[in-house]
Design an enzyme around this catalytic site. Structure first.
Site, mmCIF file in Angstrom:
data_model
loop_
_atom_site.group_PDB
_atom_site.id
_atom_site.type_symbol
_atom_site.label_atom_id
_atom_site.label_comp_id
_atom_site.label_asym_id
_atom_site.label_seq_id
_atom_site.Cartn_x
_atom_site.Cartn_y
_atom_site.Cartn_z
ATOM 1 N N ASN A 9 32.243 60.506 85.643
ATOM 2 C CA ASN A 9 30.945 60.979 85.164
ATOM 3 C C ASN A 9 30.040 59.762 84.948
ATOM 4 O O ASN A 9 30.208 59.025 83.984
ATOM 5 C CB ASN A 9 31.120 61.764 83.860
ATOM 6 C CG ASN A 9 29.795 62.228 83.275
ATOM 7 O OD1 ASN A 9 28.759 62.222 83.948
ATOM 8 N ND2 ASN A 9 29.810 62.622 82.015
ATOM 9 N N TRP A 10 29.073 59.588 85.847
ATOM 10 C CA TRP A 10 28.209 58.410 85.787
ATOM 11 C C TRP A 10 27.164 58.493 84.675
ATOM 12 O O TRP A 10 26.530 57.489 84.343
ATOM 13 C CB TRP A 10 27.485 58.216 87.107
ATOM 14 C CG TRP A 10 28.372 57.923 88.265
ATOM 15 C CD1 TRP A 10 29.739 57.906 88.292
ATOM 16 C CD2 TRP A 10 27.957 57.600 89.599
ATOM 17 N NE1 TRP A 10 30.197 57.601 89.546
ATOM 18 C CE2 TRP A 10 29.134 57.408 90.372
ATOM 19 C CE3 TRP A 10 26.713 57.474 90.208
ATOM 20 C CZ2 TRP A 10 29.076 57.078 91.727
ATOM 21 C CZ3 TRP A 10 26.653 57.151 91.553
ATOM 22 C CH2 TRP A 10 27.828 56.952 92.304
ATOM 23 N N LYS A 11 26.939 59.705 84.161
ATOM 24 C CA LYS A 11 25.903 59.920 83.150
ATOM 25 C C LYS A 11 24.554 59.420 83.681
ATOM 26 O O LYS A 11 24.283 59.535 84.875
ATOM 27 C CB LYS A 11 26.312 59.292 81.823
ATOM 28 C CG LYS A 11 27.697 59.769 81.367
ATOM 29 C CD LYS A 11 28.071 59.346 79.990
ATOM 30 C CE LYS A 11 29.460 59.865 79.653
ATOM 31 N NZ LYS A 11 29.841 59.565 78.255
ATOM 32 N N HIS A 94 29.252 69.441 78.260
ATOM 33 C CA HIS A 94 29.635 68.083 77.869
ATOM 34 C C HIS A 94 29.124 67.817 76.459
ATOM 35 O O HIS A 94 28.069 68.300 76.058
ATOM 36 C CB HIS A 94 29.055 67.060 78.848
ATOM 37 C CG HIS A 94 29.584 65.677 78.655
ATOM 38 N ND1 HIS A 94 29.111 64.849 77.663
ATOM 39 C CD2 HIS A 94 30.555 64.988 79.303
ATOM 40 C CE1 HIS A 94 29.767 63.701 77.722
ATOM 41 N NE2 HIS A 94 30.647 63.757 78.705
ATOM 42 N N GLU A 96 27.645 65.481 75.083
ATOM 43 C CA GLU A 96 26.281 64.941 74.973
ATOM 44 C C GLU A 96 25.239 66.034 75.183
ATOM 45 O O GLU A 96 24.149 65.981 74.602
ATOM 46 C CB GLU A 96 26.115 63.800 75.976
ATOM 47 C CG GLU A 96 26.934 62.573 75.577
ATOM 48 C CD GLU A 96 27.328 61.677 76.714
ATOM 49 O OE1 GLU A 96 28.081 60.712 76.469
ATOM 50 O OE2 GLU A 96 26.910 61.933 77.865
ATOM 51 N N GLU A 165 37.557 66.567 75.472
ATOM 52 C CA GLU A 165 36.942 65.271 75.186
ATOM 53 C C GLU A 165 36.586 65.195 73.706
ATOM 54 O O GLU A 165 35.519 65.660 73.294
ATOM 55 C CB GLU A 165 35.716 65.050 76.060
ATOM 56 C CG GLU A 165 34.825 66.283 76.238
ATOM 57 C CD GLU A 165 33.426 65.935 76.716
ATOM 58 O OE1 GLU A 165 33.278 64.968 77.453
ATOM 59 O OE2 GLU A 165 32.486 66.644 76.309
ATOM 60 N N GLY A 171 32.717 56.825 74.432
ATOM 61 C CA GLY A 171 31.831 55.675 74.360
ATOM 62 C C GLY A 171 31.967 54.866 73.090
ATOM 63 O O GLY A 171 31.122 54.011 72.802
ATOM 64 N N SER A 211 37.031 57.618 76.558
ATOM 65 C CA SER A 211 37.370 56.191 76.693
ATOM 66 C C SER A 211 38.653 55.974 77.489
ATOM 67 O O SER A 211 39.537 55.221 77.089
ATOM 68 C CB SER A 211 37.476 55.537 75.316
ATOM 69 O OG SER A 211 36.234 55.546 74.657
ATOM 70 N N GLY A 232 34.259 58.097 81.905
ATOM 71 C CA GLY A 232 32.855 57.764 81.715
ATOM 72 C C GLY A 232 32.553 56.353 82.166
ATOM 73 O O GLY A 232 32.425 56.069 83.352
ATOM 74 N N GLY A 233 32.445 55.425 81.218
ATOM 75 C CA GLY A 233 32.027 54.059 81.505
ATOM 76 C C GLY A 233 32.833 53.367 82.583
ATOM 77 O O GLY A 233 32.275 52.653 83.429
#
Length: 249
Positions: A9-11, A94, A96, A165, A171, A211, A232-233
């Site tokens: 997931n590049w966000k 999600h 967010e 999640e 994050g 993470s 994610g990151g």
């Protein structure tokens, strides 16, 4: 046996050149074909990604979709538009979207329906805050998310993927203990069994997201009820993402 999924997931990250380079790095590298790989770029790079991923085994996903078919919904993107761009899967709910953009369970339920009715695989995201976890209310909270998110939805085997999640581990550098992650994924599978039957539950893949890094991927993904990772990151770094894909059981 459930095939593992590694999803990136590049966000809201990367520009067009960085996106193209990242896709090229991944598709031109050796990776474990026994795992299913999905990337979720921002909307504006979906067409680029679709073109770059032709003749590869990498699947394309979208980070969100509108709860409506079409109409005067400025800034929104419909399921039909996503399908036209070669999108295979879509994230719904999600954390967010829930916390920053105030999407409630009713909206999420409608988005799940939109995705499924238009032939997309829906990755329904669930998870609790740190306060809820500390109060030992996380199972009740996640059960409620499942019941409301899937209310009056007839899902077929293979259409639905769940991503657990924990919000407090996204994050933040914190990671849910693999034993606790496994326990919650097993709990989610039991809830799916009560809704759709044991066969559905046994064949539905449940991902862990929070993470995930090369350093902890193996310990998480070797668990019986964790069928992959929503990354994610680390998915923005091709080497890290490939290291997660190629973890050895």
């Amino acid at each position: 046996m459930r095939k593992k999924i590694i999803a990136g997931n590049w966000k809201m990250n990367l520009d067009i050149n960085e996106s193209k380079q990242l896709i090229e790095n991944i598709k031109n590298s050796e990776f474990d074909k026994d795992k299913e790989v999905i990337i979720f770029p921002p909307y504006v790079f979906l067409q680029l990604a679709e073109e770059e991923l032709k003749d590869t085994d990498i699947r394309l996903g979208a980070q969100n979709l509108c709860q409506y078919d079409d109409g005067a919904y400025t800034g929104e993107v419909s399921a039909k538009m996503l399908k036209a761009l070669g999108v295979d899967s879509v994230l719904v709910g999600h954390s967010e979207r829930r916390t920053i953009f105030s999407e409630n369970d009713q909206v999420i339920n409608t988005k799940v329906k939109q995705g499924l009715e238009n032939g997309l695989r829906v990755v329904l995201c669930l998870g609790e805050s740190e306060d809820i976890r500390e109060e030992a209310k996380h199972e009740d909270f996640v059960r409620e998310q499942i019941l409301k998110g899937l209310d009056k939805i007839e899902a077929k085997i293979g259409q639905l993927i769940i991503a657990y999640e924990p919000i407090w581990a996204i994050g933040t550098g914190k990671t849910c203990d693999p034993k606790d992650a496994e326990k919650m994924c097993k709990f989610i599978r039991d809830q799916l069994a009560s809704l759709y039957g044991q066969e559905f539950a046994e064949k539905t893949r449940i991902l862990y997201g929070g993470s995930v890094k090369p350093e902890n991927a193996k310990e998480l993904l070797e668990k019986e009820n964790i069928d992959g990772a929503l990354v994610g990151g680390a998915s923005l770094d091709s080497k890290k993402f490939l290291d997660i894909i190629n973890y050895e059981v």
